[in-house]
Design a protein around this motif. Structure first.
Motif, PDB file in Angstrom:
ATOM      1  N   GLY A  55       0.799  -1.203   0.000  1.00  0.00           N
ATOM      2  CA  GLY A  55       0.000   0.000   0.000  1.00  0.00           C
ATOM      3  C   GLY A  55       0.839   1.264   0.000  1.00  0.00           C
ATOM      4  O   GLY A  55       2.068   1.232   0.051  1.00  0.00           O
ATOM      5  N   PHE A  56       0.124   2.380  -0.061  1.00  0.00           N
ATOM      6  CA  PHE A  56       0.756   3.688  -0.167  1.00  0.00           C
ATOM      7  C   PHE A  56       0.063   4.666   0.781  1.00  0.00           C
ATOM      8  O   PHE A  56      -1.135   4.571   1.011  1.00  0.00           O
ATOM      9  N   GLU A  57       0.843   5.611   1.302  1.00  0.00           N
ATOM     10  CA  GLU A  57       0.282   6.645   2.162  1.00  0.00           C
ATOM     11  C   GLU A  57       0.953   7.970   1.842  1.00  0.00           C
ATOM     12  O   GLU A  57       2.184   8.067   1.815  1.00  0.00           O
ATOM     13  N   ASN A  58       0.137   8.983   1.607  1.00  0.00           N
ATOM     14  CA  ASN A  58       0.649  10.310   1.307  1.00  0.00           C
ATOM     15  C   ASN A  58       1.228  10.927   2.569  1.00  0.00           C
ATOM     16  O   ASN A  58       0.599  10.902   3.627  1.00  0.00           O
ATOM     17  N   VAL A  59       2.406  11.491   2.474  1.00  0.00           N
ATOM     18  CA  VAL A  59       3.086  12.111   3.604  1.00  0.00           C
ATOM     19  C   VAL A  59       2.257  13.257   4.181  1.00  0.00           C
ATOM     20  O   VAL A  59       2.227  13.467   5.391  1.00  0.00           O
ATOM     21  N   LEU A  60       1.557  13.980   3.335  1.00  0.00           N
ATOM     22  CA  LEU A  60       0.795  15.143   3.775  1.00  0.00           C
ATOM     23  C   LEU A  60      -0.604  14.786   4.259  1.00  0.00           C
ATOM     24  O   LEU A  60      -1.357  15.653   4.671  1.00  0.00           O
ATOM     25  N   HIS A  76      22.925   9.895   5.813  1.00  0.00           N
ATOM     26  CA  HIS A  76      22.595  10.997   4.919  1.00  0.00           C
ATOM     27  C   HIS A  76      21.081  11.050   4.731  1.00  0.00           C
ATOM     28  O   HIS A  76      20.441  10.025   4.504  1.00  0.00           O
ATOM     29  N   PHE A  77      20.545  12.243   4.850  1.00  0.00           N
ATOM     30  CA  PHE A  77      19.122  12.479   4.658  1.00  0.00           C
ATOM     31  C   PHE A  77      18.924  13.446   3.512  1.00  0.00           C
ATOM     32  O   PHE A  77      19.761  14.324   3.271  1.00  0.00           O
ATOM     33  N   MET A  78      17.824  13.293   2.827  1.00  0.00           N
ATOM     34  CA  MET A  78      17.383  14.301   1.885  1.00  0.00           C
ATOM     35  C   MET A  78      16.246  15.019   2.601  1.00  0.00           C
ATOM     36  O   MET A  78      15.224  14.414   2.932  1.00  0.00           O
ATOM     37  N   MET A  79      16.476  16.257   2.945  1.00  0.00           N
ATOM     38  CA  MET A  79      15.480  17.050   3.660  1.00  0.00           C
ATOM     39  C   MET A  79      14.576  17.723   2.636  1.00  0.00           C
ATOM     40  O   MET A  79      15.048  18.341   1.683  1.00  0.00           O
ATOM     41  N   LEU A  80      13.269  17.579   2.842  1.00  0.00           N
ATOM     42  CA  LEU A  80      12.276  18.154   1.947  1.00  0.00           C
ATOM     43  C   LEU A  80      11.414  19.123   2.727  1.00  0.00           C
ATOM     44  O   LEU A  80      10.953  18.807   3.827  1.00  0.00           O
ATOM     45  N   VAL A  81      11.206  20.305   2.181  1.00  0.00           N
ATOM     46  CA  VAL A  81      10.332  21.294   2.802  1.00  0.00           C
ATOM     47  C   VAL A  81       9.159  21.504   1.850  1.00  0.00           C
ATOM     48  O   VAL A  81       9.343  21.723   0.652  1.00  0.00           O
ATOM     49  N   THR A  82       7.943  21.417   2.405  1.00  0.00           N
ATOM     50  CA  THR A  82       6.738  21.501   1.590  1.00  0.00           C
ATOM     51  C   THR A  82       6.202  22.935   1.526  1.00  0.00           C
ATOM     52  O   THR A  82       6.659  23.812   2.261  1.00  0.00           O
ATOM     53  N   LYS A  83       5.210  23.126   0.682  1.00  0.00           N
ATOM     54  CA  LYS A  83       4.586  24.444   0.540  1.00  0.00           C
ATOM     55  C   LYS A  83       4.000  24.951   1.853  1.00  0.00           C
ATOM     56  O   LYS A  83       3.987  26.145   2.107  1.00  0.00           O
ATOM     57  N   ASP A  84       3.503  24.014   2.671  1.00  0.00           N
ATOM     58  CA  ASP A  84       2.917  24.416   3.953  1.00  0.00           C
ATOM     59  C   ASP A  84       3.935  24.395   5.100  1.00  0.00           C
ATOM     60  O   ASP A  84       3.571  24.281   6.255  1.00  0.00           O
ATOM     61  N   LYS A  85       5.216  24.491   4.744  1.00  0.00           N
ATOM     62  CA  LYS A  85       6.345  24.653   5.675  1.00  0.00           C
ATOM     63  C   LYS A  85       6.597  23.431   6.563  1.00  0.00           C
ATOM     64  O   LYS A  85       7.151  23.545   7.642  1.00  0.00           O
ATOM     65  N   ARG A 140       4.876   0.194   7.314  1.00  0.00           N
ATOM     66  CA  ARG A 140       4.120  -0.859   6.642  1.00  0.00           C
ATOM     67  C   ARG A 140       3.630  -0.450   5.262  1.00  0.00           C
ATOM     68  O   ARG A 140       2.992  -1.241   4.574  1.00  0.00           O
ATOM     69  N   LYS A 141       3.883   0.785   4.868  1.00  0.00           N
ATOM     70  CA  LYS A 141       3.436   1.285   3.572  1.00  0.00           C
ATOM     71  C   LYS A 141       4.546   2.105   2.939  1.00  0.00           C
ATOM     72  O   LYS A 141       5.451   2.570   3.616  1.00  0.00           O
ATOM     73  N   TRP A 142       4.436   2.286   1.645  1.00  0.00           N
ATOM     74  CA  TRP A 142       5.320   3.216   0.958  1.00  0.00           C
ATOM     75  C   TRP A 142       4.770   4.606   1.176  1.00  0.00           C
ATOM     76  O   TRP A 142       3.583   4.861   0.937  1.00  0.00           O
ATOM     77  N   MET A 143       5.592   5.501   1.652  1.00  0.00           N
ATOM     78  CA  MET A 143       5.214   6.896   1.826  1.00  0.00           C
ATOM     79  C   MET A 143       5.497   7.605   0.506  1.00  0.00           C
ATOM     80  O   MET A 143       6.471   7.285  -0.166  1.00  0.00           O
ATOM     81  N   TYR A 144       4.650   8.556   0.131  1.00  0.00           N
ATOM     82  CA  TYR A 144       4.897   9.281  -1.108  1.00  0.00           C
ATOM     83  C   TYR A 144       4.537  10.750  -0.956  1.00  0.00           C
ATOM     84  O   TYR A 144       3.744  11.128  -0.108  1.00  0.00           O
ATOM     85  N   ILE A 145       5.175  11.550  -1.790  1.00  0.00           N
ATOM     86  CA  ILE A 145       4.893  12.984  -1.835  1.00  0.00           C
ATOM     87  C   ILE A 145       5.043  13.443  -3.282  1.00  0.00           C
ATOM     88  O   ILE A 145       5.950  13.003  -3.991  1.00  0.00           O
TER      89      ILE A 145
END
Length: 129
Positions: free
Chosen positions: A6-11, A79-88, A46-51
């Motif tokens: 399954g999949f789950e949206n990060v937001l 190492h991390f890839m840091m992501l910042v979204t439109k809603d901060k 338990r799921k793939w997270m996606y954005i």
């Protein structure tokens, strides 16, 4: 990955699963992270997270050093890839090594059409956070 279904949206809001699954199946894999045409995927519990790339405004590499418990001063680097979204919101995606992080940031730049600001600078924190 085995055991992940399954999949789950990060937001929090879900998108059409057929489209998500299609993008996931066509995605390029770099380490544990997959880069689809429209979405970035990484393994959750338990799921793939996606954005969606359109939800990301800033991305940069972050190195975290974790000290060992044995007192010899050695530890490990993650190492991390840091992501910042439109809603901060700020998300840290573990990518493994530096090469995976550099490749991932390059792919983000290519797939987003250049609208994701790539790279860390102190003044960008004031703009995006």
């Amino acid at each position: 990955m085995k055991g992940i279904h399954g999949f789950e949206n990060v937001l929090g809001f879900q998108r059409e699963e057929r489209a998500i699954r299609r993008d996931f199946n066509m995605a390029k894999k770099v380490g544990n992270v997959r880069y689809g045409k429209y979405y970035l995927f990484y393994p959750g519990l338990r799921k793939w997270m996606y954005i969606a790339y359109e939800d990301i405004v800033w991305a940069y590499r972050w190195l975290e050093e974790i000290k060992g418990r044995w007192g010899n001063g050695s530890g490990m680097q993650i190492h991390f890839m840091m992501l910042v979204t439109k809603d901060k919101r700020k998300l840290g995606v573990p990518v493994g090594d530096e090469k995976n992080a550099a490749t991932g940031l390059s792919m983000l730049k290519d797939y987003s059409g250049g609208y994701i600001d790539i790279g860390y600078a102190k003044d960008k924190e004031e703009i995006y956070l």
